[in-house]
Design a protein around this motif. Structure first.
Motif, PDB file in Angstrom:
ATOM      1  N   GLY A 138       0.800  -1.215   0.000  1.00  0.00           N
ATOM      2  CA  GLY A 138       0.000   0.000   0.000  1.00  0.00           C
ATOM      3  C   GLY A 138       0.835   1.268   0.000  1.00  0.00           C
ATOM      4  N   ILE A 139       2.138   1.137  -0.217  1.00  0.00           N
ATOM      5  CA  ILE A 139       3.016   2.302  -0.338  1.00  0.00           C
ATOM      6  C   ILE A 139       3.225   2.577  -1.827  1.00  0.00           C
ATOM      7  CG2 ILE A 139       5.257   3.303   0.229  1.00  0.00           C
ATOM      8  CD1 ILE A 139       3.433   2.756   2.644  1.00  0.00           C
ATOM      9  N   ILE A 140       2.598   3.634  -2.325  1.00  0.00           N
ATOM     10  CA  ILE A 140       2.639   3.937  -3.754  1.00  0.00           C
ATOM     11  C   ILE A 140       4.049   4.330  -4.173  1.00  0.00           C
ATOM     12  CG2 ILE A 140       1.680   5.412  -5.583  1.00  0.00           C
ATOM     13  CD1 ILE A 140      -0.284   3.384  -4.244  1.00  0.00           C
ATOM     14  N   GLU A 141       4.550   3.691  -5.235  1.00  0.00           N
ATOM     15  CA  GLU A 141       5.898   3.994  -5.716  1.00  0.00           C
ATOM     16  C   GLU A 141       5.927   5.233  -6.606  1.00  0.00           C
ATOM     17  OE1 GLU A 141       8.645   0.684  -6.775  1.00  0.00           O
ATOM     18  OE2 GLU A 141       6.775  -0.453  -6.873  1.00  0.00           O
ATOM     19  N   THR A 142       4.941   5.330  -7.487  1.00  0.00           N
ATOM     20  CA  THR A 142       4.906   6.447  -8.422  1.00  0.00           C
ATOM     21  C   THR A 142       3.524   6.526  -9.054  1.00  0.00           C
ATOM     22  OG1 THR A 142       6.050   7.448 -10.318  1.00  0.00           O
ATOM     23  CG2 THR A 142       5.651   5.080 -10.421  1.00  0.00           C
ATOM     24  N   ASP A 152      -4.942  22.953   8.145  1.00  0.00           N
ATOM     25  CA  ASP A 152      -3.631  23.514   8.471  1.00  0.00           C
ATOM     26  C   ASP A 152      -2.478  22.644   7.951  1.00  0.00           C
ATOM     27  OD1 ASP A 152      -1.867  25.376   9.505  1.00  0.00           O
ATOM     28  OD2 ASP A 152      -1.807  24.451  11.493  1.00  0.00           O
ATOM     29  N   GLY A 153      -2.478  22.365   6.666  1.00  0.00           N
ATOM     30  CA  GLY A 153      -1.363  21.637   6.061  1.00  0.00           C
ATOM     31  C   GLY A 153      -1.619  20.170   5.809  1.00  0.00           C
ATOM     32  N   VAL A 164     -10.170   9.481   6.438  1.00  0.00           N
ATOM     33  CA  VAL A 164      -8.729   9.282   6.581  1.00  0.00           C
ATOM     34  C   VAL A 164      -8.048  10.645   6.547  1.00  0.00           C
ATOM     35  CG1 VAL A 164      -8.681   6.962   5.565  1.00  0.00           C
ATOM     36  CG2 VAL A 164      -8.426   8.970   4.087  1.00  0.00           C
ATOM     37  N   ALA A 165      -6.889  10.746   7.191  1.00  0.00           N
ATOM     38  CA  ALA A 165      -6.096  11.970   7.168  1.00  0.00           C
ATOM     39  C   ALA A 165      -4.929  11.782   6.207  1.00  0.00           C
ATOM     40  CB  ALA A 165      -5.593  12.300   8.569  1.00  0.00           C
ATOM     41  N   ILE A 166      -4.690  12.790   5.392  1.00  0.00           N
ATOM     42  CA  ILE A 166      -3.650  12.724   4.366  1.00  0.00           C
ATOM     43  C   ILE A 166      -2.591  13.785   4.626  1.00  0.00           C
ATOM     44  CG2 ILE A 166      -3.188  12.886   1.892  1.00  0.00           C
ATOM     45  CD1 ILE A 166      -4.856  10.464   2.676  1.00  0.00           C
ATOM     46  N   ILE A 167      -1.334  13.364   4.728  1.00  0.00           N
ATOM     47  CA  ILE A 167      -0.229  14.297   4.916  1.00  0.00           C
ATOM     48  C   ILE A 167       0.186  14.875   3.564  1.00  0.00           C
ATOM     49  CG2 ILE A 167       0.595  13.094   6.989  1.00  0.00           C
ATOM     50  CD1 ILE A 167       2.797  11.833   5.255  1.00  0.00           C
ATOM     51  N   PRO A 168       0.924  15.995   3.556  1.00  0.00           N
ATOM     52  CA  PRO A 168       1.301  16.629   2.287  1.00  0.00           C
ATOM     53  C   PRO A 168       2.029  15.708   1.315  1.00  0.00           C
ATOM     54  CG  PRO A 168       1.653  18.161   4.079  1.00  0.00           C
ATOM     55  CD  PRO A 168       1.270  16.846   4.711  1.00  0.00           C
ATOM     56  N   TYR A 169       2.946  14.857   1.810  1.00  0.00           N
ATOM     57  CA  TYR A 169       3.689  13.983   0.893  1.00  0.00           C
ATOM     58  C   TYR A 169       2.749  13.049   0.146  1.00  0.00           C
ATOM     59  CZ  TYR A 169       7.065  10.713  -0.994  1.00  0.00           C
ATOM     60  OH  TYR A 169       7.794   9.946  -1.862  1.00  0.00           O
ATOM     61  N   THR A 177       0.297  10.987  -4.826  1.00  0.00           N
ATOM     62  CA  THR A 177      -0.726  10.001  -5.175  1.00  0.00           C
ATOM     63  C   THR A 177      -1.891  10.705  -5.860  1.00  0.00           C
ATOM     64  OG1 THR A 177      -2.022  10.161  -3.126  1.00  0.00           O
ATOM     65  CG2 THR A 177      -0.113   8.674  -3.103  1.00  0.00           C
ATOM     66  N   ARG A 178      -2.918   9.952  -6.187  1.00  0.00           N
ATOM     67  CA  ARG A 178      -4.106  10.494  -6.845  1.00  0.00           C
ATOM     68  C   ARG A 178      -4.942  11.402  -5.939  1.00  0.00           C
ATOM     69  NH1 ARG A 178      -7.115   7.984 -10.871  1.00  0.00           N
ATOM     70  NH2 ARG A 178      -8.872   7.735  -9.424  1.00  0.00           N
ATOM     71  N   PHE A 179      -4.623  11.453  -4.655  1.00  0.00           N
ATOM     72  CA  PHE A 179      -5.446  12.237  -3.736  1.00  0.00           C
ATOM     73  C   PHE A 179      -5.543  13.704  -4.129  1.00  0.00           C
ATOM     74  CE2 PHE A 179      -5.447   8.620  -0.925  1.00  0.00           C
ATOM     75  CZ  PHE A 179      -6.638   8.767  -0.226  1.00  0.00           C
ATOM     76  N   ASN A 180      -4.509  14.252  -4.762  1.00  0.00           N
ATOM     77  CA  ASN A 180      -4.573  15.668  -5.129  1.00  0.00           C
ATOM     78  C   ASN A 180      -5.557  15.939  -6.262  1.00  0.00           C
ATOM     79  OD1 ASN A 180      -3.117  15.291  -7.678  1.00  0.00           O
ATOM     80  ND2 ASN A 180      -1.321  14.968  -6.412  1.00  0.00           N
TER      81      ASN A 180
END
Length: 200
Positions: free
Chosen positions: A4-8, A114-115, A156-161, A166-169
């Motif tokens: 579940g760790i997206i590479e690219t 806030d980020g 779920v909470a999403i951090i900036p990285y 990922t597709r979240f943006n």
């Protein structure tokens, strides 16, 4: 098996129907490292590489996969989360992900805090797939921790990285996502339900 760790992110270069199946051509920086018959998760769906062409590769999604996932909604130019199968003995930085999507869900809310961001999703709870607070969930192949949990909804909470890589943006309200629920949780829920007393 995946983590579940997206590479690219890959980009859909071409889509071609083959009967009821869909042939998907993906442009990716990983292409030069791939080989035929290799397994890669695309938005959390395990597919097999069937062709290689310069900086792009080809996979085929069968009809059953198209019905249960968001791959049938892909468009040329769209970004796709990519992860190659895990290496036995390597660190498990996410959680155990099979690459077998259980069902789709829909993004219902996006809140910037806030980020960081909190994304909320709804899904068909009658299919029996559970979430728990602080438990694991896979969204489009991304391993995440559940913040709030309800019968047919969670956040779920999403951090900036993660947001940037990922597709979240690109998510909006109404975006359809692939969900794979925690495999251990699914087995526990199945065993528990099978031992419940029958209602008269």
């Amino acid at each position: 098996m995946f983590t579940g760790i997206i590479e690219t992110l890959g980009e859909v270069q071409d889509l071609k129907k083959e009967g009821e199946n869909l042939q998907i051509t993906i442009q990716s920086t990983l292409t030069h490292e791939l080989k035929i018959d290799q397994s890669i998760a695309h938005n959390g769906v395990c597919l097999t590489v069937v062709g290689l062409n310069d900086n792009a590769y080809i996979v085929t999604a069968i009809e059953e996969t198209l019905k249960k996932t968001n791959l049938g909604m892909l468009k040329i130019g769209e970004k796709v989360n990519l992860e190659r199968a895990m290496i036995l003995g390597a660190r498990l930085d996410g959680h155990i992900v099979q690459g077998h999507v259980d069902q789709t869900g829909v993004c219902t809310d996006i809140e910037e805090r806030d980020g960081s961001w909190v994304f909320s999703f709804e899904y068909d709870g009658f299919k029996g797939n559970p979430t728990i607070e602080k438990g694991s969930i896979t969204i489009d192949g991304t391993s995440l921790t559940v913040v709030d949990s309800a019968t047919s909804a969670f956040s779920v909470a999403i951090i900036p990285y993660t947001y940037e890589h990922t597709r979240f943006n690109g998510y909006k309200k109404g975006t359809v996502v692939n969900l794979e629920f925690d495999v251990i949780g699914k087995y526990v829920a199945k065993l528990f339900s099978s031992h419940l007393p029958l209602k008269e």
